[in-house]
Design a protein around this motif. Structure first.
Motif, mmCIF file in Angstrom:
data_model
loop_
_atom_site.group_PDB
_atom_site.id
_atom_site.type_symbol
_atom_site.label_atom_id
_atom_site.label_comp_id
_atom_site.label_asym_id
_atom_site.label_seq_id
_atom_site.Cartn_x
_atom_site.Cartn_y
_atom_site.Cartn_z
ATOM 1 N N ASP A 161 0.867 -1.312 0.004
ATOM 2 C CA ASP A 161 -0.127 -0.064 0.022
ATOM 3 C C ASP A 161 0.817 1.377 0.038
ATOM 4 O OD1 ASP A 161 -2.463 -1.257 0.318
ATOM 5 O OD2 ASP A 161 -1.996 -1.815 2.201
ATOM 6 N N LEU A 162 0.290 2.250 -0.276
ATOM 7 C CA LEU A 162 1.021 3.687 -0.514
ATOM 8 C C LEU A 162 1.833 3.607 0.910
ATOM 9 C CD1 LEU A 162 -1.355 5.801 -2.019
ATOM 10 C CD2 LEU A 162 0.732 5.115 -3.066
ATOM 11 N N MET A 163 1.244 3.609 2.179
ATOM 12 C CA MET A 163 2.165 3.722 3.398
ATOM 13 C C MET A 163 2.784 2.573 3.794
ATOM 14 S SD MET A 163 -1.234 2.513 3.662
ATOM 15 C CE MET A 163 -1.918 3.617 3.099
ATOM 16 N N ALA A 164 2.843 1.464 3.123
ATOM 17 C CA ALA A 164 3.543 0.130 3.652
ATOM 18 C C ALA A 164 5.151 0.401 3.667
ATOM 19 C CB ALA A 164 3.235 -0.755 2.695
ATOM 20 N N ASN A 165 5.693 -0.380 4.683
ATOM 21 C CA ASN A 165 7.041 -0.150 4.670
ATOM 22 C C ASN A 165 7.646 0.955 4.725
ATOM 23 O OD1 ASN A 165 9.632 -1.357 4.588
ATOM 24 N ND2 ASN A 165 9.900 -1.227 2.604
ATOM 25 N N ASN A 192 -10.247 0.465 -1.490
ATOM 26 C CA ASN A 192 -10.332 0.205 -0.144
ATOM 27 C C ASN A 192 -8.910 0.192 0.624
ATOM 28 O OD1 ASN A 192 -10.735 -1.995 -1.735
ATOM 29 N ND2 ASN A 192 -9.828 -3.132 -0.076
ATOM 30 N N HIS A 193 -7.898 -0.051 -0.033
ATOM 31 C CA HIS A 193 -6.695 0.007 0.428
ATOM 32 C C HIS A 193 -5.901 1.331 1.046
ATOM 33 C CE1 HIS A 193 -4.720 -4.435 0.280
ATOM 34 N NE2 HIS A 193 -5.951 -4.493 -0.729
ATOM 35 N N GLU A 194 -6.514 2.271 0.339
ATOM 36 C CA GLU A 194 -6.277 3.812 0.798
ATOM 37 C C GLU A 194 -6.659 3.876 2.157
ATOM 38 O OE1 GLU A 194 -4.864 2.673 -2.349
ATOM 39 O OE2 GLU A 194 -6.958 3.149 -3.037
ATOM 40 N N LYS A 195 -7.628 3.324 2.795
ATOM 41 C CA LYS A 195 -8.287 3.720 4.112
ATOM 42 C C LYS A 195 -7.265 3.617 5.112
ATOM 43 C CE LYS A 195 -9.929 -0.637 5.610
ATOM 44 N NZ LYS A 195 -8.968 -1.786 4.667
ATOM 45 N N LYS A 196 -6.314 2.730 5.045
ATOM 46 C CA LYS A 196 -5.499 2.386 6.035
ATOM 47 C C LYS A 196 -4.981 3.317 6.909
ATOM 48 C CE LYS A 196 -4.591 -2.521 4.149
ATOM 49 N NZ LYS A 196 -3.689 -3.415 3.651
#
Length: 453
Positions: A161-165, A192-196
């Motif tokens: 995801d964009l914020m992963a790692n 939905n993955h951008e919600k994290k």
């Protein structure tokens, strides 16, 4: 000929590698349209908070125009996120633009503003595109290198995801796409993955869209907005507001489902009344007409609300939207023109399917009564495409059996060509996983949509 192709592949591979590993003061450059054909917006990341964008026609070195960028956000895992707008541009004209940040090495790029192809506007679409297992990356970049399309739309679920790692996944993903997105507009919708992280990185990385196309279409948002390009009115929608209301309220741009629908009603009404000038209406987002509910694995597979596309169905039918593009399900699906469920209840079938408009063994829809929906959720990502979901032209979900013209469990992306006011060509380009240095795509499905407005 084969030697030229091999050299092209090698050069592109080196370009991609350098972009992904970029240790530049300026990186993650991506363009976006503003809603006005004399402008182009650019977002980028820098280690510096003071930057300018210099731009001029290709070949003109004596009259550069300078515009300062605006810092929308700073994140210590990313850097300073800038956006700027280039204005007073001419159509079908190539421009050099250089991003200059105080005390840092400048970076230069080229784009063509408002291209006018003889065969019509060409737009690529994908959704659910990950950094890992990015099967279509090579082919997309190669197609862009050869100017095969004018714009890229991505209907949610970026990078995984964009914020992963510590945001490195998002940083590398945006840098991988930079050879494409620095030369053609890159227009997003959330998934939905951008919600994290409450959609924060999604909004901030695409703030130039919110400040330009969003502002011009009266949403000030990159969650939902619209713009015209040539003979097409494009509408981005947020299908995630229903399942992730709290995360949306905590985002940089909180809004409600009713606010989006009220705006959409007005926007589509204006677009429909303007068909004489802009004949096509294309809507894109993350989830499609049959995805309102999913089995909840934590509660005995009871239906769990994921969206409420029925609200979008009524407006798209009222204003005769021509095409919807989405993802979420990691597969390729082209539906017959249909009118979706009237109520938001688990696993409802459509109210009607228009098969009278079908010609040429399902590859031509002539004057369909309803909107055509196409799901393009398998350019490649770590969750793997659902290879078992298709059985010929049928699917596992009982409420969609009999509604699908083509269902394929393969990787790839779609390209639209808007030939004129009545003809639009859709192509599904299958991409085989494997050797990154070889472009293995082939046209696996196509549709001619004829709407005599």
């Amino acid at each position: 000929m084969q030697l030229k192709k091999g050299i092209s592949c090698l050069c592109l591979f080196i370009l991609i590698l350098l972009s992904a590993l970029c240790d530049c003061a300026v990186e993650q450059v991506h363009l976006s349209v503003t809603g006005h054909q004399t402008e182009m917006a650019v977002d980028f990341v820098s280690t510096n908070n003071s930057c300018n964008v210099l731009y001029t026609k290709v070949g003109d070195t004596e009259h550069p125009v300078q515009t300062p960028s605006t810092v929308g956000w700073y994140h210590d895992e990313i850097g300073f996120l800038h956006h700027a707008t280039m204005s007073n541009l001419e159509q079908a004209t190539h421009y050099n633009y250089t991003i200059v940040c105080h005390g840092e090495e400048p970076r230069s790029f080229v784009f063509q503003n408002a291209p006018q192809r003889r065969e019509g506007l060409k737009v690529a679409f994908i959704a659910d595109f990950g950094l890992e297992n990015d099967v279509s990356m090579r082919s997309l970049l190669n197609a862009s290198l050869h100017n095969e399309f004018d714009m890229l739309l991505l209907g949610g679920d970026f990078a995984y995801d964009l914020m992963a790692n510590h945001s490195q996944t998002g940083n590398i993903f945006m840098n991988m796409l930079e050879p494409l997105t620095s030369k053609i507009p890159f227009m997003p919708a959330p998934g939905n993955h951008e919600k994290k992280d409450n959609f924060t990185q999604y909004y901030r990385r695409f703030e130039g869209v919110a400040r330009n196309a969003g502002k011009r279409s009266q949403t000030n948002s990159c969650f939902f907005y619209s713009w015209d390009t040539n003979n097409v009115h494009f509408v981005a929608i947020d299908t995630e507001i229903y399942a992730y209301f709290e995360q949306t309220q905590a985002s940089p741009h909180p809004f409600t489902a009713d606010e989006q629908l009220a705006w959409l009603d007005e926007d589509l009404a204006r677009a429909h009344s303007n068909r004489e000038n802009v004949p096509w209406i294309v809507m894109f987002g993350h989830k499609g007409w049959y995805m309102d509910f999913e089995p909840d694995k934590s509660h005995g597979l009871r239906p769990k609300l994921q969206a409420n596309f029925t609200r979008f169905t009524e407006l798209s039918h009222k204003y005769k939207v021509d095409l919807f593009l989405g993802g979420h399900v990691h597969i390729y699906q082209r539906f017959f023109p249909l009118l979706g469920p009237k109520t938001c209840e688990p696993f409802q079938g459509p109210r009607d399917v228009d098969k009278d408009c079908i010609e040429n063994n399902g590859t031509l829809y002539r004057n369909p009564k309803y909107m055509t929906s196409i799901i393009v959720g398998s350019p490649g990502d770590p969750e793997i495409t659902f290879s078992g979901i298709c059985f010929g032209t049928a699917a596992m979900e009982p409420h969609i059996i009999g509604t699908i013209a083509n269902c394929a469990p393969n990787y790839g992306y779609g390209i639209m060509t808007f030939t004129n006011s009545s003809h639009m060509q859709w192509e599904w380009m299958e991409v085989a996983p494997g050797n990154f240095s070889i472009d293995t795509r082939r046209r696996d499905d196509h549709l001619l949509l004829i709407r005599e407005h």
